[in-house]
Motif scaffolding. Structure first.
Motif, PDB file in Angstrom:
ATOM      1  N   GLU A   1     -18.530  51.665   9.067  1.00 41.66           N
ATOM      2  CA  GLU A   1     -18.188  51.334   7.688  1.00 41.66           C
ATOM      3  C   GLU A   1     -17.288  52.390   7.055  1.00 41.66           C
ATOM      4  O   GLU A   1     -16.387  52.069   6.271  1.00 41.66           O
ATOM      5  N   THR A   2     -17.486  53.664   7.402  1.00 41.89           N
ATOM      6  CA  THR A   2     -16.757  54.745   6.729  1.00 41.89           C
ATOM      7  C   THR A   2     -15.522  55.224   7.482  1.00 41.89           C
ATOM      8  O   THR A   2     -14.601  55.783   6.868  1.00 41.89           O
ATOM      9  N   ALA A   3     -15.476  55.032   8.805  1.00 43.44           N
ATOM     10  CA  ALA A   3     -14.391  55.622   9.591  1.00 43.44           C
ATOM     11  C   ALA A   3     -13.358  54.626  10.095  1.00 43.44           C
ATOM     12  O   ALA A   3     -12.230  55.007  10.403  1.00 43.44           O
ATOM     13  N   ILE A   4     -13.717  53.357  10.178  1.00 44.92           N
ATOM     14  CA  ILE A   4     -12.828  52.384  10.822  1.00 44.92           C
ATOM     15  C   ILE A   4     -12.026  51.606   9.787  1.00 44.92           C
ATOM     16  O   ILE A   4     -12.569  51.139   8.774  1.00 44.92           O
ATOM     17  N   GLN A   5     -10.721  51.466  10.045  1.00 45.55           N
ATOM     18  CA  GLN A   5      -9.823  50.714   9.169  1.00 45.55           C
ATOM     19  C   GLN A   5      -8.851  49.892  10.011  1.00 45.55           C
ATOM     20  O   GLN A   5      -8.739  50.095  11.220  1.00 45.55           O
ATOM     21  N   ARG A   6      -8.165  48.970   9.344  1.00 43.67           N
ATOM     22  CA  ARG A   6      -7.131  48.170  10.014  1.00 43.67           C
ATOM     23  C   ARG A   6      -5.763  48.785   9.768  1.00 43.67           C
ATOM     24  O   ARG A   6      -5.455  49.209   8.653  1.00 43.67           O
ATOM     25  N   VAL A   7      -4.940  48.806  10.802  1.00 43.33           N
ATOM     26  CA  VAL A   7      -3.580  49.332  10.680  1.00 43.33           C
ATOM     27  C   VAL A   7      -2.793  48.462   9.705  1.00 43.33           C
ATOM     28  O   VAL A   7      -2.882  47.228   9.728  1.00 43.33           O
ATOM     29  N   GLY A   8      -2.025  49.110   8.842  1.00 48.01           N
ATOM     30  CA  GLY A   8      -1.236  48.395   7.844  1.00 48.01           C
ATOM     31  C   GLY A   8       0.013  47.748   8.415  1.00 48.01           C
ATOM     32  O   GLY A   8       0.324  47.855   9.614  1.00 48.01           O
TER      33      GLY A   8
ATOM     34  N   PRO B   1      -8.338  56.147  11.886  1.00 48.17           N
ATOM     35  CA  PRO B   1      -7.005  56.667  11.538  1.00 48.17           C
ATOM     36  C   PRO B   1      -6.872  58.178  11.750  1.00 48.17           C
ATOM     37  O   PRO B   1      -7.805  58.950  11.494  1.00 48.17           O
ATOM     38  N   GLY B   2      -5.694  58.583  12.193  1.00 49.36           N
ATOM     39  CA  GLY B   2      -5.423  59.996  12.396  1.00 49.36           C
ATOM     40  C   GLY B   2      -5.536  60.801  11.121  1.00 49.36           C
ATOM     41  O   GLY B   2      -6.026  61.932  11.129  1.00 49.36           O
ATOM     42  N   LEU B   3      -5.082  60.233   9.989  1.00 51.61           N
ATOM     43  CA  LEU B   3      -5.160  60.958   8.721  1.00 51.61           C
ATOM     44  C   LEU B   3      -6.609  61.221   8.320  1.00 51.61           C
ATOM     45  O   LEU B   3      -6.932  62.268   7.756  1.00 51.61           O
TER      46      LEU B   3
ATOM     47  N   ALA C   1      -2.572  54.521  18.695  1.00 49.97           N
ATOM     48  CA  ALA C   1      -3.085  53.147  18.605  1.00 49.97           C
ATOM     49  C   ALA C   1      -2.378  52.324  17.540  1.00 49.97           C
ATOM     50  O   ALA C   1      -2.299  51.095  17.659  1.00 49.97           O
ATOM     51  N   ARG C   2      -1.842  52.972  16.492  1.00 51.43           N
ATOM     52  CA  ARG C   2      -1.190  52.220  15.417  1.00 51.43           C
ATOM     53  C   ARG C   2       0.093  51.549  15.903  1.00 51.43           C
ATOM     54  O   ARG C   2       0.597  50.617  15.268  1.00 51.43           O
ATOM     55  N   ASP C   3       0.645  52.033  17.018  1.00 46.37           N
ATOM     56  CA  ASP C   3       1.901  51.493  17.539  1.00 46.37           C
ATOM     57  C   ASP C   3       1.699  50.471  18.650  1.00 46.37           C
ATOM     58  O   ASP C   3       2.673  49.978  19.222  1.00 46.37           O
ATOM     59  N   ILE C   4       0.439  50.142  18.982  1.00 46.42           N
ATOM     60  CA  ILE C   4       0.145  49.226  20.086  1.00 46.42           C
ATOM     61  C   ILE C   4      -0.268  47.874  19.516  1.00 46.42           C
ATOM     62  O   ILE C   4      -1.268  47.769  18.801  1.00 46.42           O
TER      63      ILE C   4
END
Length: 430
Positions: free
Chosen positions: A233-240, A252-254, A142-145
């Motif tokens: 709140e704890t699991a979702i982030q925006r791709v850098g 995120p995969g990490l 998803a980070r590449d889309i």
């Protein structure tokens, strides 16, 4: 921009650890170190080599590495990967065994989108290639889309499976592994109403959470304990900014990898400690075994936030599949409409992710299917990974699945696998 800094911070930590490992490896390999016969430098170099490789693999998509297959003629036939359907969030690929007549069996493997790439099923593909035309869903990171490609939730995932089955035709046999099992069941029911001629001949569900409440595990208990607000709140982030999907909301995969490792932290810590010792004493055999598993295990991909959250909310918490009230684009998908597709469930007796009882629940939901079209198997002593890629799959489950496919195919049926046939084959091989 909320959470984008957190995403970049995780990537910074990964790159820093990779750099520290590379630095330690370089120090341990420096010629000047040989002047001081101290085992510390040997251990430092070994630690650095393992650390650098570990953190580098976290952002690297593994290759399929399937070069050839031995045919019935005894020759090696090259395997060419062909993209049959290309879509923003995933492709349908075919492992074309060149210079070999098409096999009667045509299998579509629905790979899980649960943190790892479709290459997690590499050994499954290899085991099926000699006897079938194998296709697989190759989901994208998803980070590449780009955000412009839109959303991707469990309804979109279901429709992707529908489109792939339409492309392959009605003589397809579907095998869904783990996470996509309920959605593959829903896609089959969707086709039963919308386009009956495009339905597959059979559907094999392997270790999937059709009814998560049928047998509780740590995974299902987690879904019950955490609210959707806490999870978001704890699991979702925006791709850098580093990736094409900058700004996209993801799980995120990490972050997923840290959860995977924490479930069996003692075992993983012991494995890496032993691996560092193996590297320090140049034990190539032990290194190869460790790297084969962890190069795949550590390679993780981001999931879209909407896919992850809708999976937890609708499959685990809401039990929409288990209660036969799943909807796609506002239309209820009735699992009772499946009347001609043979359905088989496969479970591992020691599966601690999708425990026995969760997957076999699909058979009760297929109320329109006669008992002659239903089958199930519980593999004694098998864990989650073993039922689709381990020894249990190779020796016991795979032959049963192929027999099930042959029994529910219009293609000519090959000879049944019997103990006498196996004995003859072993004698010939010897």
């Amino acid at each position: 921009m909320k959470y984008m800094a957190t995403y970049d911070l995780m990537e910074t930590m990964r790159v820093t650890n990779q750099w520290l490992g590379a630095t330690a490896e370089a120090i341990g390999a420096h010629p000047a170190v040989a002047l001081a016969p101290n085992p510390f430098f040997k251990m430092l170099g070994a630690w650095g080599e393992v650390t650098e490789r570990t953190f580098a693999r976290m952002v690297t998509k593994p290759a399929w590495n399937i070069a050839s297959v031995v045919g019935e003629d005894g020759r090696d036939h090259l395997v060419k990967i062909e993209h049959v359907v290309t879509k923003p969030f995933g492709d349908l690929i075919h492992f074309n065994v060149t210079d070999r007549p098409l096999k009667d069996r045509k299998i579509l493997l629905v790979a899980p989108m649960s943190g790892h790439y479709a290459t997690l099923l590499r050994s499954t593909v290899v085991s099926l290639l000699p006897e079938a035309e194998v296709y697989i869903t190759d989901w994208h990171n998803a980070r590449d889309i780009p955000v412009s490609s839109g959303k991707f939730d469990i309804e979109d995932y279901t429709l992707y499976i529908v489109d792939f089955m339409k492309e392959m035709g009605p003589d397809t046999h579907l095998i869904a592994v783990c996470q996509p099992a309920p959605l593959a069941l829903a896609a089959t029911a969707y086709l039963a109403e919308e386009d009956p001629k495009a339905q597959p001949r059979s559907l094999t569900l392997i270790g999937g959470p059709i009814d998560p409440d049928a047998a509780a595990t740590d995974v299902t208990d987690f879904g019950r304990r955490v609210t959707m607000g806490q999870l978001e709140e704890t699991a979702i982030q925006r791709v850098g900014f580093k990736y094409n999907g900058v700004g996209r909301m993801v799980y995120p995969g990490l972050l997923q990898l840290s959860s995977f490792i924490s479930m069996n932290s003692d075992r993983h810590a012991s494995a890496f400690k032993e691996h560092i010792m193996a590297v320090s004493r140049d034990d190539i055999g032990a290194q190869a075994k460790h790297n084969k598993f962890y190069d795949e295990y550590l390679a993780v991909m981001d999931m879209t936030a909407e896919f992850y959250l809708s999976t937890v909310e609708r499959i685990f918490k809401g039990r929409e599949i288990a209660e036969n009230r799943f909807t796609v684009n506002g239309k209820t998908v009735d699992l009772g409409k499946i009347t001609s597709v043979a359905v088989k469930s496969v479970e591992g007796a020691e599966d601690d992710i999708s425990a026995p009882g969760q997957c076999i629940a699909a058979l009760d939901l297929c109320t329109g299917l006669p008992d002659s079209k239903k089958a199930s198997h519980v593999e004694p002593g098998a864990g989650h990974y073993g039922i689709f890629a381990g020894k249990s799959w190779r020796n016991n489950i795979r032959p049963l699945v192929l027999d099930f496919i042959d029994e529910n195919s219009d293609a000519p049926k090959p000879a049944k696998r019997t103990k006498s046939n196996v004995a003859v084959l072993k004698k010939k091989n010897a």
